[in-house]
Design a protein around this motif. Structure first.
Motif, mmCIF file in Angstrom:
data_model
loop_
_atom_site.group_PDB
_atom_site.id
_atom_site.type_symbol
_atom_site.label_atom_id
_atom_site.label_comp_id
_atom_site.label_asym_id
_atom_site.label_seq_id
_atom_site.Cartn_x
_atom_site.Cartn_y
_atom_site.Cartn_z
ATOM 1 N N ALA A 16 -24.885 19.707 31.376
ATOM 2 C CA ALA A 16 -24.207 19.016 30.992
ATOM 3 C C ALA A 16 -25.120 17.404 29.581
ATOM 4 O O ALA A 16 -24.979 17.226 29.687
ATOM 5 N N ALA A 17 -24.708 18.259 28.216
ATOM 6 C CA ALA A 17 -25.779 18.024 27.242
ATOM 7 C C ALA A 17 -25.065 16.588 26.963
ATOM 8 O O ALA A 17 -23.530 16.856 26.215
ATOM 9 N N ALA A 18 -25.117 15.546 25.848
ATOM 10 C CA ALA A 18 -24.052 14.649 25.338
ATOM 11 C C ALA A 18 -24.726 13.672 24.948
ATOM 12 O O ALA A 18 -25.910 13.379 25.779
ATOM 13 N N PRO A 19 -24.840 12.438 24.003
ATOM 14 C CA PRO A 19 -26.184 11.802 23.799
ATOM 15 C C PRO A 19 -25.959 10.494 25.106
ATOM 16 O O PRO A 19 -27.050 10.263 25.718
ATOM 17 N N ASN A 20 -25.075 10.211 26.610
ATOM 18 C CA ASN A 20 -25.526 9.918 27.370
ATOM 19 C C ASN A 20 -26.150 10.412 27.628
ATOM 20 O O ASN A 20 -26.188 9.688 29.009
ATOM 21 N N ILE B 142 -21.938 21.108 25.812
ATOM 22 C CA ILE B 142 -22.306 20.453 24.766
ATOM 23 C C ILE B 142 -21.270 18.956 24.412
ATOM 24 O O ILE B 142 -19.653 19.925 24.904
ATOM 25 N N GLY B 143 -21.007 17.945 24.828
ATOM 26 C CA GLY B 143 -19.584 17.467 25.379
ATOM 27 C C GLY B 143 -19.556 18.165 27.185
ATOM 28 O O GLY B 143 -18.291 17.182 27.751
ATOM 29 N N GLY B 144 -20.622 17.635 27.862
ATOM 30 C CA GLY B 144 -20.844 18.423 28.969
ATOM 31 C C GLY B 144 -20.185 17.278 30.430
ATOM 32 O O GLY B 144 -20.006 17.890 31.133
ATOM 33 N N THR B 145 -19.886 16.188 29.687
ATOM 34 C CA THR B 145 -19.589 15.161 30.501
ATOM 35 C C THR B 145 -17.940 14.676 30.386
ATOM 36 O O THR B 145 -18.010 13.630 30.720
ATOM 37 N N GLY B 146 -17.837 15.297 29.354
ATOM 38 C CA GLY B 146 -16.091 15.122 28.632
ATOM 39 C C GLY B 146 -15.013 15.391 30.267
ATOM 40 O O GLY B 146 -15.422 16.095 30.901
ATOM 41 N N LEU B 147 -13.728 15.162 29.753
ATOM 42 C CA LEU B 147 -12.424 15.763 30.265
ATOM 43 C C LEU B 147 -13.409 17.091 30.503
ATOM 44 O O LEU B 147 -12.624 17.618 31.460
ATOM 45 N N ILE B 148 -12.482 17.835 29.832
ATOM 46 C CA ILE B 148 -13.074 20.015 29.648
ATOM 47 C C ILE B 148 -14.265 19.744 30.077
ATOM 48 O O ILE B 148 -14.585 20.953 31.109
#
Length: 270
Positions: free
Chosen positions: A49-53, A26-32
């Protein structure tokens, strides 16, 4: 044996839950998240990679059940889009509850969350209170878990500098910090995901401790930034006053390998 060698040996000996796992970040497209995903994929596991986008929203629930179907591990790296006290609390509580409910249905075996060293020592900070609430939801959910408490990321030094800047002066706290590079954070998070749940907290820190004001002054100097840093014990750090030990750990944290100089040379100007 050095701290780094000890850590490498521990990683080599870690018990794997399964030879092949589906792991949802969750938040898999962010920095970390993106760095962690790369590391886990290289170990041969499936990573979502789960995220709103990418069509997965832990606040509305959109796409959550589908993403978690068949998952063994969930890594929660999501962050609130707003740091306003009420909004950030609502984000972490809503996201945490929705995740816990979906994980129970999916039969998830291990929940990992990234949090902050000192999170329970700074109740004047709305953000820290929200992270404490998130951790309580995790502990109460009944799903095996690992919470990774990290010091501040080196990548945040510029934002910390900006938070205390008025004109050409940056006024900052004298509390200690021990920042860690995002690459080291991703290593530790990936390591936790491929090991058995600890049902408790793992602490991680960078290799060097210094006063927050001094670390930021060092960063600004390296960047060629002319702002003057003023050390002020009363200066607030994102809404809360720091004591010397508020943001650091003396409880034998796992130590990253990347120094400030190494990080700056390879990552700071990107």
């Amino acid at each position: 044996m050095t701290t780094f060698e000890n850590e490498q040996q521990r990683r080599a000996e870690r018990p794997h839950m399964e030879k092949f796992m589906k792991i949802v970040i969750i938040g898999g497209t962010g920095l970390i998240g993106s760095k962690t995903a790369d590391r886990i994929r290289k170990q041969g596991h499936e990573v979502i990679a789960a995220a709103p986008n990418t069509g997965v929203n832990t606040i509305t629930g959109e796409g959550l059940a589908e993403a978690l179907a068949g998952a063994s591990v969930v890594i929660d790296l999501a962050n609130s889009p707003s740091f306003e006290d009420k909004a950030v609390l609502e984000f972490f509580e809503t996201s945490g509850r929705n995740l816990a409910a979906a994980e129970k249905v999916a039969g998830v075996k291990h929940h990992i969350a990234l949090s902050i060293i000192g999170v329970d020592r700074l109740p004047d900070s709305g953000y820290m209170r929200a992270k404490v609430a998130q951790e309580k939801i995790i502990r109460d959910a009944g799903i095996p878990y690992t919470i990774v408490h990290s010091t501040q990321f080196m990548e945040f030094l510029g934002g910390i500098a900006q938070s205390g800047t008025v004109g050409d002066t940056t006024r900052l706290s004298t509390g200690f910090m021990q920042p860690i590079a995002a690459d080291d954070v991703a290593d530790f998070v990936a390591d936790a995901a491929l090991a058995a749940p600890v049902n408790g907290i793992i602490e991680i820190s960078g290799p060097e401790r210094a006063r927050l004001c001094d670390f930021v002054a060092r960063y600004l100097k390296a960047m060629g930034d002319p702002r003057k840093v003023v050390a002020d014990p009363q200066s607030h750090y994102f809404g809360t006053k720091l004591e010397d030990g508020s943001l650091v750990s003396d409880n034998n944290p796992r130590i990253g390998r990347i120094t400030f100089e190494q990080w700056f040379e390879t990552s700071a100007r990107k």
